[in-house]
Design an enzyme around this catalytic site. Sequence first.
Site, PDB file in Angstrom:
ATOM      1  CE  LYS A  41      -3.807  -0.489   2.345  1.00  0.00           C
ATOM      2  NZ  LYS A  41      -4.389  -0.736   3.671  1.00  0.00           N
ATOM      3  NE  ARG A  90      -5.238   3.664   3.424  1.00  0.00           N
ATOM      4  CZ  ARG A  90      -5.355   3.858   2.117  1.00  0.00           C
ATOM      5  NH1 ARG A  90      -4.862   4.951   1.549  1.00  0.00           N
ATOM      6  NH2 ARG A  90      -5.934   2.946   1.390  1.00  0.00           N
ATOM      7  N   GLY A 127      -7.828  -7.506   4.551  1.00  0.00           N
ATOM      8  CA  GLY A 127      -8.698  -7.511   5.727  1.00  0.00           C
ATOM      9  C   GLY A 127      -8.066  -8.056   6.998  1.00  0.00           C
ATOM     10  CG  MET A 142      -2.544  -6.550   9.749  1.00  0.00           C
ATOM     11  SD  MET A 142      -0.865  -6.205   9.307  1.00  0.00           S
ATOM     12  CE  MET A 142      -0.998  -5.983   7.579  1.00  0.00           C
ATOM     13  NE  ARG A 171      -6.108  -3.727  -2.915  1.00  0.00           N
ATOM     14  CZ  ARG A 171      -7.333  -4.187  -2.710  1.00  0.00           C
ATOM     15  NH1 ARG A 171      -7.722  -5.288  -3.299  1.00  0.00           N
ATOM     16  NH2 ARG A 171      -8.175  -3.557  -1.926  1.00  0.00           N
ATOM     17  CG  HIS A 211     -15.508 -46.112 -11.400  1.00  0.00           C
ATOM     18  ND1 HIS A 211     -16.831 -45.789 -11.609  1.00  0.00           N
ATOM     19  CD2 HIS A 211     -15.066 -46.699 -12.530  1.00  0.00           C
ATOM     20  CE1 HIS A 211     -17.172 -46.190 -12.825  1.00  0.00           C
ATOM     21  NE2 HIS A 211     -16.115 -46.750 -13.408  1.00  0.00           N
ATOM     22  NE  ARG A 262      -5.199 -49.411 -19.962  1.00  0.00           N
ATOM     23  CZ  ARG A 262      -5.597 -48.795 -18.844  1.00  0.00           C
ATOM     24  NH1 ARG A 262      -4.713 -48.189 -18.086  1.00  0.00           N
ATOM     25  NH2 ARG A 262      -6.861 -48.760 -18.522  1.00  0.00           N
ATOM     26  CB  SER A 273       2.418 -44.201 -21.731  1.00  0.00           C
ATOM     27  OG  SER A 273       1.443 -43.336 -21.215  1.00  0.00           O
ATOM     28  N   GLY A 295       1.948 -44.370 -16.307  1.00  0.00           N
ATOM     29  CA  GLY A 295       0.613 -44.498 -15.719  1.00  0.00           C
ATOM     30  C   GLY A 295       0.744 -44.139 -14.251  1.00  0.00           C
ATOM     31  CG  ASP A 336      -2.061 -49.018 -11.615  1.00  0.00           C
ATOM     32  OD1 ASP A 336      -2.423 -49.487 -10.512  1.00  0.00           O
ATOM     33  OD2 ASP A 336      -2.687 -49.175 -12.673  1.00  0.00           O
ATOM     34  CB  CYS A 394      -1.645 -41.530 -19.980  1.00  0.00           C
ATOM     35  SG  CYS A 394      -1.229 -43.159 -19.327  1.00  0.00           S
ATOM     36  CE1 TYR A 439       1.360 -39.379 -24.320  1.00  0.00           C
ATOM     37  CE2 TYR A 439       3.228 -39.718 -25.787  1.00  0.00           C
ATOM     38  CZ  TYR A 439       2.223 -40.226 -24.963  1.00  0.00           C
ATOM     39  OH  TYR A 439       2.119 -41.570 -24.773  1.00  0.00           O
TER      40      TYR A 439
HETATM   41  P1  ADP Z   1      -7.736  -1.974   3.498  1.00  0.00           P
HETATM   42  O1  ADP Z   1      -6.349  -2.442   3.293  1.00  0.00           O
HETATM   43  O2  ADP Z   1      -8.518  -2.809   4.434  1.00  0.00           O
HETATM   44  O3  ADP Z   1      -8.426  -1.684   2.194  1.00  0.00           O
HETATM   45  P2  ADP Z   1      -7.227   0.840   3.680  1.00  0.00           P
HETATM   46  O4  ADP Z   1      -6.041   1.335   4.391  1.00  0.00           O
HETATM   47  O5  ADP Z   1      -7.149   0.800   2.203  1.00  0.00           O
HETATM   48  O6  ADP Z   1      -7.606  -0.586   4.267  1.00  0.00           O
HETATM   49  O7  ADP Z   1      -8.430   1.728   4.109  1.00  0.00           O
HETATM   50  C1  ADP Z   1      -9.769   1.341   3.915  1.00  0.00           C
HETATM   51  C2  ADP Z   1     -10.582   2.511   3.458  1.00  0.00           C
HETATM   52  O8  ADP Z   1     -10.480   3.573   4.362  1.00  0.00           O
HETATM   53  C3  ADP Z   1     -10.151   3.100   2.135  1.00  0.00           C
HETATM   54  O9  ADP Z   1     -10.657   2.383   1.044  1.00  0.00           O
HETATM   55  C4  ADP Z   1     -10.748   4.464   2.200  1.00  0.00           C
HETATM   56  O10 ADP Z   1     -12.094   4.437   1.792  1.00  0.00           O
HETATM   57  C5  ADP Z   1     -10.649   4.796   3.672  1.00  0.00           C
HETATM   58  N1  ADP Z   1      -9.490   5.657   3.841  1.00  0.00           N
HETATM   59  C6  ADP Z   1      -8.211   5.307   4.070  1.00  0.00           C
HETATM   60  N2  ADP Z   1      -7.423   6.403   4.133  1.00  0.00           N
HETATM   61  C7  ADP Z   1      -8.217   7.455   3.911  1.00  0.00           C
HETATM   62  C8  ADP Z   1      -8.006   8.856   3.809  1.00  0.00           C
HETATM   63  N3  ADP Z   1      -6.795   9.383   3.932  1.00  0.00           N
HETATM   64  N4  ADP Z   1      -9.072   9.644   3.588  1.00  0.00           N
HETATM   65  C9  ADP Z   1     -10.291   9.107   3.434  1.00  0.00           C
HETATM   66  N5  ADP Z   1     -10.571   7.816   3.501  1.00  0.00           N
HETATM   67  C10 ADP Z   1      -9.547   6.992   3.744  1.00  0.00           C
HETATM   68 MG    MG Z   2      -2.840 -48.527 -14.622  1.00  0.00          MG
HETATM   69 MG    MG Z   3      -7.803  -0.606   0.792  1.00  0.00          MG
END
Ligand code: ADP
Ligand code: MG
Ligand code: MG
Length: 876
Positions: free
Chosen positions: A22, A92, A101, A103, A336, A454, A616, A763, A765, A768, A830, A850
């Site tokens: 990030k 962040r 999600g 941290m 990303r 099977h 075979r 080949s 197998g 087996d 195979c 192959y």
């Molecule tokens: P995650 O990795 O869980 O996506 P983020 O650090 O991207 O967490 O933050 C989640 C959300 O928080 C962002 O998508 C944004 O909407 C809001 N956010 C983060 N930083 C700012 C900021 N400087 N101003 C406004 N909203 C923010």
């Molecule tokens: Mg066989």
């Molecule tokens: Mg984010």
Amino acid sequence: MGKYVYSFSEGSREMTDVLGVKGANLADMTNIGLPVPFGFTVTTGACNRFYEEDLQIAGDIREEITEKLEDLENVTEKRFGDPSAPLLLSVRAGAPVTMPGMMDTMLNIGINDEITEALAKMTGSERFAYDTYCRFIKSYGTIVMGLPKSRFDLVQAAKRFNEGLEDDEEFTVDQLKSLAASYKNTVEQLSGESFPQDPEKQLMDAISAVFLSWNGERAVLYRKLNDIPDNMGTAVSVQSMVFGNMGEDSCTGVAFTRNPSTGENSIFGEILLKAQGAEMVAGLRTPDNISTMSDLFPECFETFVKIARLLEKQDKDMQNVEFTVEKNRLYILQARPGERTAQAAVRIAVEMVEEGLISKEEAVLRQDTSQMGQLLHRGFDPEKYKEAEVLATGLPASPGAASGRIYFTAAEAEEAAKNGYEVLLIRQETSLEDLAGMVAAEGILTAKGGTTSHAAMVARGIGKCCVAGCDSLDIDEEKRIVEIEGEVFEEGDFLSIDGSTGKILRGKIDTVSPELSDEFSMLMEWADDFRTIKIRANADNPREARQALAFGAEGIGLCRTEHMFFMEERIPVVRRMILAATDGERRRALAELMPFQKTDFKRIFETMGERPVTIRLLDPPLHEFLPQTADDIEEIAEQYGMTYEEFEDKVKNIREINPMLGRRGCRLAITHPEIIEMQVRAIVTAVIEVKREKKFDIMPEIMIPLISSDRELRLVKRYVTETARRVMEEEETEIEYRIGTMIEVPRACLTADKLAEEAEFFSFGTNDLTQMTYGFSRDDTGHLIQQYEGQGVLPADPFHSLDMDGVGRLIEIVAKNGRHTRSNLRLGMCGEQAGEPATIEFCHHVGMDYVSCSPFRIPMARIASAQAALRGEADL
Ligand code: ADP
Ligand code: MG
Ligand code: MG
């Protein structure tokens, strides 16, 4: 002394190790001039120092933070903690690898009683100021102080209830003020400490909280599951806030630069008016489609579209973008590569090549081969699937989706399908006899057996969806019922199964058929140019052969002849052959079977043209063709004019305790040469006739199964060549053919140099070979293997992905020693594993000619082998 804090303008996209994904992304976007709120990133190194120094942010790091904060104040012309021009911050989390999600992120840091008042005056909106304050107290209380979020929710709900409101948005300013006060009280009551008014403390606490979340339970588990080292540490980005909750002309949003489910090149996403980021993810309110943005904030939308293009150009991939509009101004908060379906992945890659963004190589390399099954199989209607109820889960044995009425025997399933029903066949486990019922069914569900049972193998071969080995099924075949987790379902009831996840679902769910797009064909052509290994199919009949050709197979690597024995009009003859008292009787039965076999082979040769076809010779133990149940035995005994006991005795004589290690494969050929003589006659005659009729130049490959020694091979080979010679003399013509052997027995591996003197091709197998190398019975040990996997004794099911260390080592020995004897020895694989990307890569490196897999795996195999070749080149 190291540097622990970087302004966004000091970083770059290459610095993910230090700044996290990030932080590096924010730096990169800042540097290319995008509207990113300014800020700085505290490095992963600081996170490690935090743990070295007993969960404290060291003095020198604090100083660096303070310095960068001053820079930030200068850029924004605001002051942190200063009511006359308050700067609020977000903190962040962002590690060097994405941990979605896992941290915490905190918004609105730096707000207190006084600053709330000031913000209200400055923006002219008390509502906005108190809304923001409330949000912050709540997140400080939960994230930093670790108080239960439910308590804050309760306070909020109580307030709503007392005021008689339906929705949080209806709170008046006074009610928000009182909510802020209640939140502060809650903090004090629960923690004994008062909510801190000092912005500095808030900031340091927030940074510490993010560092601590690196070792939170969720994050630790996630790292373990994904093999991410614990000492990597997380970075923390501190950024000036922009406010999507500032009023009618503000919103928060998430968008993809292209449609992530279809790949269509148009912006796809959602916004939430008058809101901040986290709410969007929490899904509490229903967001609006992004088209709303082009109505409400047309200029912002236009800018957004431009930025989306720029980001794609920069990263050369489809992007997932988080953004905020504050008072009609657009800010970008993160970008990303976005997740996507297999369909979207194909379309996006091909279109990006056409747009000149990426190379063809890159387009092929980008495909996720494990996802590609999605492209070829029916799937559930996504909307309907969302609402479906999961009854139980078994093993995902063959991908796809199926809904149908349940039937408990193959015959009844077939009958019901003939009457126009969609059918789901439920069996304890399936056997050869169930084939017709499986073909008639939409999908197959079994209580026993693993992913190479099977049921699973046949289902994959015929492209049917299958869930196998579902313990929770209690089947009563007599009563025609199945009990699932205490609930009884009867014959004719609807159930649905998802062969990609193993889920069994209630009732009928609509399915949708796949469409192979032009982009898909394009991508496949490119892949074919890059790969060096050939792709063949395991196909037993013309239908499978046609399917295989449609998916791009270059030949048949395994044509099993036993399925051909199992058709209605043949099975009595096959049984007569097996039960024959004299050689003469046996030869008469075989002579009756010969025309059937010949026609089967002719059809396959006609379908495949001049492409190679490996046939075979008969492999399974003979008793598989005999009746299994008492009822069947009785019926057949009658046909033979024998008593039940007489007939049962005969069957018993043929039965073996360990049939997989018994009289099968070439051992059958040695004890009953007349069987393979019939088969070779059928093959050679078929070739001669098709050559005459169609003028195809066919060179069949005759493959001898289960060889363990060169003497065995020499003997069986003599039967084959003598028969072939006889047929050619009778027909007064010559054909060419190859003779080869399967490599399935460890002894064969160790004597490969000698076998190569006799065999023109090998080949592997690997079903087996894995069974015999590990000593795992593949028909019985499914659950054992699951337990082994669960306890980490096995890294993966060796019947699914090739055991490189053991079986793979044997294969390498065979390749080396076999080719030492015969330099042009052809090598192929195979087994089931040949349809698995990592195995294909291995085969590429061993130098196989192959791989041969089920028709539905072929597109994946074409991509996987191209990827192996491209990666191999890159390694040189
Ligand atoms: P995650 O990795 O869980 O996506 P983020 O650090 O991207 O967490 O933050 C989640 C959300 O928080 C962002 O998508 C944004 O909407 C809001 N956010 C983060 N930083 C700012 C900021 N400087 N101003 C406004 N909203 C923010
Ligand atoms: Mg066989
Ligand atoms: Mg984010």
